[in-house]
Scaffold this motif. Structure first.
Motif, PDB file in Angstrom:
ATOM      1  N   VAL A  68      37.858  44.432  48.403  1.00  0.00           N
ATOM      2  CA  VAL A  68      38.121  43.168  47.448  1.00  0.00           C
ATOM      3  C   VAL A  68      38.120  44.432  45.944  1.00  0.00           C
ATOM      4  N   PRO A  69      39.214  43.924  45.221  1.00  0.00           N
ATOM      5  CA  PRO A  69      39.510  44.772  43.647  1.00  0.00           C
ATOM      6  C   PRO A  69      38.728  44.127  42.803  1.00  0.00           C
ATOM      7  N   ASP A  70      38.279  44.350  42.187  1.00  0.00           N
ATOM      8  CA  ASP A  70      37.703  43.842  40.366  1.00  0.00           C
ATOM      9  C   ASP A  70      38.999  42.344  39.932  1.00  0.00           C
ATOM     10  N   VAL A  71      40.158  43.542  40.117  1.00  0.00           N
ATOM     11  CA  VAL A  71      41.485  42.958  38.968  1.00  0.00           C
ATOM     12  C   VAL A  71      42.967  42.778  39.976  1.00  0.00           C
ATOM     13  N   VAL A  72      43.465  41.952  40.225  1.00  0.00           N
ATOM     14  CA  VAL A  72      44.367  42.324  41.219  1.00  0.00           C
ATOM     15  C   VAL A  72      45.390  41.540  40.026  1.00  0.00           C
ATOM     16  N   VAL A  73      46.612  42.422  39.839  1.00  0.00           N
ATOM     17  CA  VAL A  73      47.873  41.121  38.855  1.00  0.00           C
ATOM     18  C   VAL A  73      49.004  41.351  39.807  1.00  0.00           C
ATOM     19  N   ALA A  74      49.915  40.183  39.475  1.00  0.00           N
ATOM     20  CA  ALA A  74      50.665  39.691  40.006  1.00  0.00           C
ATOM     21  C   ALA A  74      51.904  39.590  39.555  1.00  0.00           C
ATOM     22  N   THR A  75      52.567  40.635  39.239  1.00  0.00           N
ATOM     23  CA  THR A  75      54.608  41.252  38.360  1.00  0.00           C
ATOM     24  C   THR A  75      55.603  40.114  38.480  1.00  0.00           C
ATOM     25  N   THR A  76      55.386  39.565  39.738  1.00  0.00           N
ATOM     26  CA  THR A  76      56.571  38.480  40.089  1.00  0.00           C
ATOM     27  C   THR A  76      55.817  37.051  41.091  1.00  0.00           C
ATOM     28  N   ALA A  77      56.765  36.473  40.864  1.00  0.00           N
ATOM     29  CA  ALA A  77      56.700  35.255  41.397  1.00  0.00           C
ATOM     30  C   ALA A  77      57.494  35.177  42.691  1.00  0.00           C
ATOM     31  N   ILE A  78      57.833  36.374  43.466  1.00  0.00           N
ATOM     32  CA  ILE A  78      59.147  36.562  44.179  1.00  0.00           C
ATOM     33  C   ILE A  78      58.125  37.056  45.046  1.00  0.00           C
ATOM     34  N   GLY A  79      57.971  38.273  44.348  1.00  0.00           N
ATOM     35  CA  GLY A  79      57.347  38.983  45.445  1.00  0.00           C
ATOM     36  C   GLY A  79      55.376  38.896  45.392  1.00  0.00           C
ATOM     37  N   PHE A  80      54.870  37.798  44.843  1.00  0.00           N
ATOM     38  CA  PHE A  80      53.691  36.603  45.381  1.00  0.00           C
ATOM     39  C   PHE A  80      53.864  35.807  46.456  1.00  0.00           C
ATOM     40  N   LEU A 100      41.786  37.114  47.269  1.00  0.00           N
ATOM     41  CA  LEU A 100      42.481  36.953  45.543  1.00  0.00           C
ATOM     42  C   LEU A 100      41.594  35.917  44.775  1.00  0.00           C
ATOM     43  N   GLY A 101      41.023  34.780  46.034  1.00  0.00           N
ATOM     44  CA  GLY A 101      40.399  33.806  45.372  1.00  0.00           C
ATOM     45  C   GLY A 101      38.831  34.526  44.316  1.00  0.00           C
ATOM     46  N   GLY A 102      38.527  35.367  45.356  1.00  0.00           N
ATOM     47  CA  GLY A 102      37.399  36.476  44.626  1.00  0.00           C
ATOM     48  C   GLY A 102      37.064  36.909  43.439  1.00  0.00           C
ATOM     49  N   THR A 103      38.439  36.761  43.112  1.00  0.00           N
ATOM     50  CA  THR A 103      38.306  38.160  42.020  1.00  0.00           C
ATOM     51  C   THR A 103      39.673  38.025  40.650  1.00  0.00           C
ATOM     52  N   ARG A 104      38.940  38.063  39.734  1.00  0.00           N
ATOM     53  CA  ARG A 104      40.369  38.432  38.232  1.00  0.00           C
ATOM     54  C   ARG A 104      41.230  39.011  38.827  1.00  0.00           C
ATOM     55  N   LEU A 105      42.720  37.345  38.486  1.00  0.00           N
ATOM     56  CA  LEU A 105      43.642  37.303  39.003  1.00  0.00           C
ATOM     57  C   LEU A 105      44.707  37.320  37.495  1.00  0.00           C
ATOM     58  N   LEU A 106      45.887  37.950  37.145  1.00  0.00           N
ATOM     59  CA  LEU A 106      46.159  38.101  35.992  1.00  0.00           C
ATOM     60  C   LEU A 106      47.511  38.306  36.319  1.00  0.00           C
ATOM     61  N   ALA A 107      47.944  36.958  35.967  1.00  0.00           N
ATOM     62  CA  ALA A 107      49.654  37.157  36.098  1.00  0.00           C
ATOM     63  C   ALA A 107      50.396  37.579  35.651  1.00  0.00           C
ATOM     64  N   LEU A 121      45.395  28.988  44.055  1.00  0.00           N
ATOM     65  CA  LEU A 121      44.865  29.661  43.389  1.00  0.00           C
ATOM     66  C   LEU A 121      44.840  29.557  41.540  1.00  0.00           C
ATOM     67  N   THR A 122      44.217  29.842  41.115  1.00  0.00           N
ATOM     68  CA  THR A 122      44.236  30.191  39.677  1.00  0.00           C
ATOM     69  C   THR A 122      43.870  31.489  39.158  1.00  0.00           C
ATOM     70  N   GLU A 123      44.814  31.815  37.998  1.00  0.00           N
ATOM     71  CA  GLU A 123      44.635  32.687  37.590  1.00  0.00           C
ATOM     72  C   GLU A 123      43.892  32.688  36.396  1.00  0.00           C
ATOM     73  N   ARG A 148      38.253  48.653  40.512  1.00  0.00           N
ATOM     74  CA  ARG A 148      39.738  48.857  41.419  1.00  0.00           C
ATOM     75  C   ARG A 148      40.311  47.910  40.672  1.00  0.00           C
ATOM     76  N   VAL A 149      41.479  48.108  40.869  1.00  0.00           N
ATOM     77  CA  VAL A 149      43.139  47.280  40.537  1.00  0.00           C
ATOM     78  C   VAL A 149      44.293  47.174  41.430  1.00  0.00           C
ATOM     79  N   ALA A 150      44.389  46.014  41.761  1.00  0.00           N
ATOM     80  CA  ALA A 150      45.463  46.407  42.199  1.00  0.00           C
ATOM     81  C   ALA A 150      46.733  45.155  41.888  1.00  0.00           C
ATOM     82  N   VAL A 151      47.904  45.907  42.195  1.00  0.00           N
ATOM     83  CA  VAL A 151      48.677  45.842  41.463  1.00  0.00           C
ATOM     84  C   VAL A 151      50.100  45.489  42.346  1.00  0.00           C
TER      85      VAL A 151
END
Length: 383
Positions: A68-80, A100-107, A121-123, A148-151
């Protein structure tokens, strides 16, 4: 009923032809343009690899589930949404959402935030600007060294974003939701390129950087790159949905126009302002004549004109009021050969299309001229 009331209604883009390079949402963009009167020539400059067939996305999804990464960055709605749907198809949906629910999720913006919440989920945070640069600034300010950052990507790499995170000490995992590849059938794209270099288009629209890069690459492959760049610099308006989309064109020295809001609607509204402003308007024989891409407005009434007629009209309008010899007009006609009779035939059709024969005067033994109103002669004499 007066003449003005009898004129058919037409949109602000009537008489203009717009090229569409989009693979996704092309129908929506085309419909928006056509509702405003434009002719549309569509050729997808790329194709999308189906999510369920993309082994790279599956591998990235499995890695996130395992580590599990520390941060996940979601860049597009259709992509997510596509990522979650693909994970469901692989039987990994619940496990992915649990991680994803257990990581920091940035939109990246409000639309992405909506997709995250629709998945249950909640960003943690989202900028109002929809700017990925603002997301990057926040991460760098907080510090990412050792994290660890997932993009989540959307069709294209984000080298500046990812390289900055890695330079700051982060381990970055790319999640390629879509991948762009050249179109399987290049025929439509080749026809779009031919239309651009021969000035059969008035504008060319781009909604993604990969589409712009693909078009340039295909032009280079066909030996048309210099012709295309010249057309985009002088006659064919390149319109991009936003600054990221414009980057491949700007790298080739092409200046583009972009709407303030990076959406299809504002892009079309921009064309509705830009293209009519570029059209030439002249007072001719008591009429106001506006020369557009494949039509002419005569006193506001739309008059479609065949290509040969438009070629003659453009040649006459370069020096309005001046006599243009038949030989010069023959050279302006596409594929006319050496017979000056072709000029007379095309001129007769042009006059019929305009519906006002006196707009163009025959000057015996010399050629033809636009019957520019006397008061305008001085203004246009040196054009």
């Amino acid at each position: 009923m007066d003449d003005e009331e009898q004129q058919p209604e037409h949109g602000p883009l009537a008489g203009f032809t717009v090229g569409v390079t989009a693979a996704r949402r092309a129908d929506e963009l085309g419909a928006l343009l056509q509702r405003r009167g434009a002719g549309v020539l569509h050729a997808p400059a790329l194709r999308i690899v189906p999510l369920a067939d993309d082994s790279e996305l599956l591998a990235a999804t499995e890695e996130i589930i395992d580590r599990v990464p520390d941060v996940v960055v979601a860049t597009t709605a259709i992509g997510f949404r596509g990522w979650v749907e693909a994970a469901d198809g692989w039987g990994l949906g619940e496990r992915l959402l649990g991680r994803l629910g257990g990581t920091r999720l940035l939109a990246r913006g409000p639309k992405v935030k909506g997709a995250i919440r629709a998945a249950g989920l909640t960003e943690e945070w989202s900028p109002d600007s929809e700017s990925l640069a603002e997301v990057l600034d926040r991460l760098l300010e907080e510090g990412v060294d050792g994290t660890r950052v997932a993009v989540q990507l959307h069709g294209e790499p984000l080298p500046g974003f990812i390289e900055s995170l890695r330079a700051a000490g982060a381990e970055v995992l790319s999640v390629p939701v879509y991948r762009w590849l050249p179109p399987e059938d290049p025929g439509p794209l080749d026809r779009l390129l031919d239309a651009a270099v021969t000035r059969g288009l008035d504008a060319l629209t781009f909604t993604s950087a990969p589409a712009a890069a693909s078009l340039l690459s295909r032009a280079e492959h066909r030996g048309q790159l210099d012709e295309l760049l010249s057309a985009l610099a002088h006659d064919v308006l390149p319109a991009c949905v936003g600054p990221v989309t414009a980057l491949p064109l700007q790298a080739r020295g092409v200046e583009t126009v972009q709407p303030e809001r990076f959406r299809l609607g504002p892009l079309v509204q921009l064309l509705c302002r830009e293209l009519p402003a570029r059209a030439r308007s002249l007072p001719v024989a008591g009429h106001q004549v506006e020369i557009r891409g494949h039509a002419v407005l005569v006193d506001g009434g739309l008059r479609p004109v065949p290509p040969a007629g438009m070629a003659l009209l453009r040649a006459l309008s370069r020096r309005p009021g001046w006599v243009v010899a038949r030989a010069d007009l023959l050279r302006a006609l596409p594929g006319a050969g050496r017979d000056e009779h072709a000029v007379e035939t095309a001129m007769a059709r042009l006059r019929a299309a305009l519906g006002a024969p006196k707009l163009i005067q025959t000057v015996v033994k010399r050629g033809y001229r636009l019957a520019l109103d006397p008061a305008a002669d001085a203004k246009y004499a040196d054009d």
